[in-house]
Scaffold this active site. Structure first.
Site, PDB file in Angstrom:
ATOM      1  N   ASP A 138     -33.529  43.580 137.139  1.00 39.68           N
ATOM      2  CA  ASP A 138     -34.681  44.432 137.462  1.00 39.68           C
ATOM      3  C   ASP A 138     -34.241  45.584 138.368  1.00 39.68           C
ATOM      4  OD1 ASP A 138     -37.088  45.526 138.568  1.00 39.68           O
ATOM      5  OD2 ASP A 138     -38.130  43.649 138.173  1.00 39.68           O
TER       6      ASP A 138
ATOM      7  N   SER B  97     -45.122  43.835 139.875  1.00 42.19           N
ATOM      8  CA  SER B  97     -44.553  44.868 140.730  1.00 42.19           C
ATOM      9  C   SER B  97     -45.355  44.943 142.045  1.00 42.19           C
ATOM     10  CB  SER B  97     -44.518  46.203 139.975  1.00 42.19           C
ATOM     11  OG  SER B  97     -43.710  47.133 140.636  1.00 42.19           O
TER      12      SER B  97
ATOM     13  N   HIS C 236     -37.984  45.498 134.123  1.00 42.72           N
ATOM     14  CA  HIS C 236     -38.939  45.336 135.217  1.00 42.72           C
ATOM     15  C   HIS C 236     -40.103  44.496 134.720  1.00 42.72           C
ATOM     16  CE1 HIS C 236     -40.911  46.257 138.938  1.00 42.72           C
ATOM     17  NE2 HIS C 236     -41.863  46.987 138.391  1.00 42.72           N
TER      18      HIS C 236
END
Length: 511
Positions: free
Chosen positions: A451, A234, A481
């Site tokens: 995602d 991320s 994710h």
């Protein structure tokens, strides 16, 4: 919520956990030599000998408040870094580290550093809890987590106390409908920034991603590694790309999973996430058999009702502003979709406790009413990075488009563009980063088609921006994710690259 999706929202995936209270203690006198430390490792650029000669003094980690020790295999230390990298001989701050040594010393490759996202996630807290996912890598790598500058034990930013956070949560409508609500929304952002300046004014000008990348290069050196081996998830992909741009010759085996779009400005990130969360919600609704049109209309009606009449839950209330992140958190993993089904059904029956608990996980609030400071660090890093300071008028101009893109999340994410860095007390560094890394070795860039927080298209753009021969795109057809540990194909591909140095073909697809 735009781009600033906290690691806490990954709690329901089983990989990461809500809350980022540090699980380790930092020491400020690093002297002992770590395994594999090599005085010939390339020095961090432009730093005095007092910093480059450091060696971490690894000690048993202390138990966090209310938690358990990470275990006998984990050791904690710290490394001193310049507060201001333009003044490398000036004041320093500690960067907290935690490490689990490689099991096979004879085949040890070196250190593998992790950043789990946020920004603002504590690697010291998260890595021991997530380490089982990386057990195969731990055979040949020392697993190393760290608290980035401004986070946790690394001069962590603090902006509000628990009482102030609870009061702001209760009074602030994150999708304002009236002039009074708009004023209160903007004033809350301004007040938050003022609190950061009062409590952490020395640190917040220096919490940029580029400064953390410079810290990483010093950490790499004092750990004795010729190159930085790195796993970013991320926001951690943004940090990894920043490092590659600044130190291409020091890039080792690097994996970027759940990739932030490096070409997007603030509104672009919010637009990406509006599309991504709606896509994930639609996939969820299809799985239930309800259908997207009917399902979105039902959720929108529920949210509108909570906006008009919040649902009492004990001495608290479930508002639309809490229900939205409560819904969002469940879209981070397909395995948590049943939790969303149950929470929505309960709300329709007059029980908001399940959805409020999901919102609390997103907001890092524990049952006693204590909040972690991850959101403080997150905002400090985001606003130090970004030179943009959107106004209420600019946010309102986005509303028609964003509502078309997502009837559920559109207004929430449009308003967020103005609320985050409103009247921030220090200037930001840039609009979008340069991540070109000519001369760097191959970097795996992993994107997942479903995602919600970092949509797949960002991975495509990151691979392109890193440059030909550097960014190597790996596409995961699935939900959630982050793909490592969820997709067996992605996990095998990443492990083969990190352990054996075998680079997959560009565009490899996993399903």
């Amino acid at each position: 919520m735009s781009i600033r999706i906290r690691a806490a929202v990954l709690a329901v995936t089983g990989l990461l956990v809500a809350g980022c209270t540090s699980t380790g203690t930092a020491t400020d006198t690093p002297r002992t030599t770590s395994p594999g430390a090599d005085a010939k490792a390339p020095a961090a650029t432009g730093l005095p000998d007092t910093l480059t000669s450091q060696r971490p003094a690894w000690k048993p980690c202390e138990a966090p408040e209310g938690g358990e020790k990470p275990g006998a295999d984990w050791r904690c230390a710290s490394v001193r870094v310049p507060l201001d990298h333009t003044k490398p001989a000036g004041e320093t701050i500690p960067v907290a580290l935690i490490r689990k040594e490689a099991r096979d010393k004879s085949e040890r490759i070196g250190s593998l550093l992790f950043n789990f996202g946020g920004p603002g996630a504590s690697g010291v807290a998260i890595l021991p809890r997530a380490a089982q996912e990386y057990g195969n890598l731990n055979r040949r790598y020392d697993l190393v987590g760290f608290d980035p500058r401004g986070v946790g034990k690394s001069a962590g930013v603090v902006c509000r106390d628990d009482k102030e956070l609870a009061a702001a949560e209760a009074r602030t409508d994150l999708t304002p409908d009236t002039a009074a609500e708009e004023t209160a929304f903007f004033e809350d952002g301004t007040d938050f920034g003022a609190g950061c300046a009062r409590r952490s004014g020395k640190v917040i000008p220096h919490t940029t991603t580029s400064n953390t990348a410079r810290d990483l290069d010093l950490i790499r050196h004092v750990l004795g590694d010729d190159k930085l081996n790195y796993f970013g998830i991320s926001y951690g992909t943004q940090l990894g790309a920043a490092y590659a741009h600044l130190f291409p010759s020091h890039v080792g085996r690097t994996v970027l999973d759940a990739v932030v779009d490096p070409t997007a400005d603030g509104a672009g990130h919010a637009r990406n996430q509006t599309i991504g969360f709606q896509r994930a919600l639609d996939n969820y609704l299809k799985s239930t058999g309800e259908g997207t049109k009917a399902g979105n209309a039902r959720i929108r009606r529920l949210l509108d009702r909570l906006d008009r009449e919040p649902l009492p839950v004990g001495d608290r209330k479930l508002t639309e502003s809490l229900a939205l992140p409560g819904i969002a958190i469940t879209l981070y993993s397909e395995s948590s979709w049943p939790a969303l089904t149950a929470a929505l059904a309960a709300v329709e029956d007059g029980d908001g406790s399940q959805l409020l608990a999901l919102a609390d996980a997103y907001n890092d609030r524990d049952p006693s009413g204590h909040y972690s400071t991850q959101s403080h660090s997150q905002r400090a890093i985001s606003c130090a990075d970004s030179a943009e300071r959107p106004t209420l008028a600019q946010a309102k101009a986005l509303l028609p488009e964003f509502r078309r893109l997502s009837p559920v999340f559109g207004a929430f994410l449009a308003w967020d563009t103005a609320g985050w860095c409103a009247e921030w007390p220090v200037k930001g560094e840039r609009v979008d980063p340069d991540v070109s890394a000519p001369g760097a070795g191959p970097i795996l860039v992993v994107g997942t088609t479903g995602d919600p927080a970092t949509p797949y298209e960002g991975a495509e753009r990151m691979a392109k921006e890193l440059g030909a021969g550097v960014g190597v795109l790996v596409s995961n057809e699935g939900e959630g994710h982050g793909a490592y540990g969820t997709s067996s194909c992605v996990t095998r591909t990443v492990d083969t690259y990190l352990l054996d140095g075998k680079v997959p073909a560009y565009g490899k697809r996993c399903s």
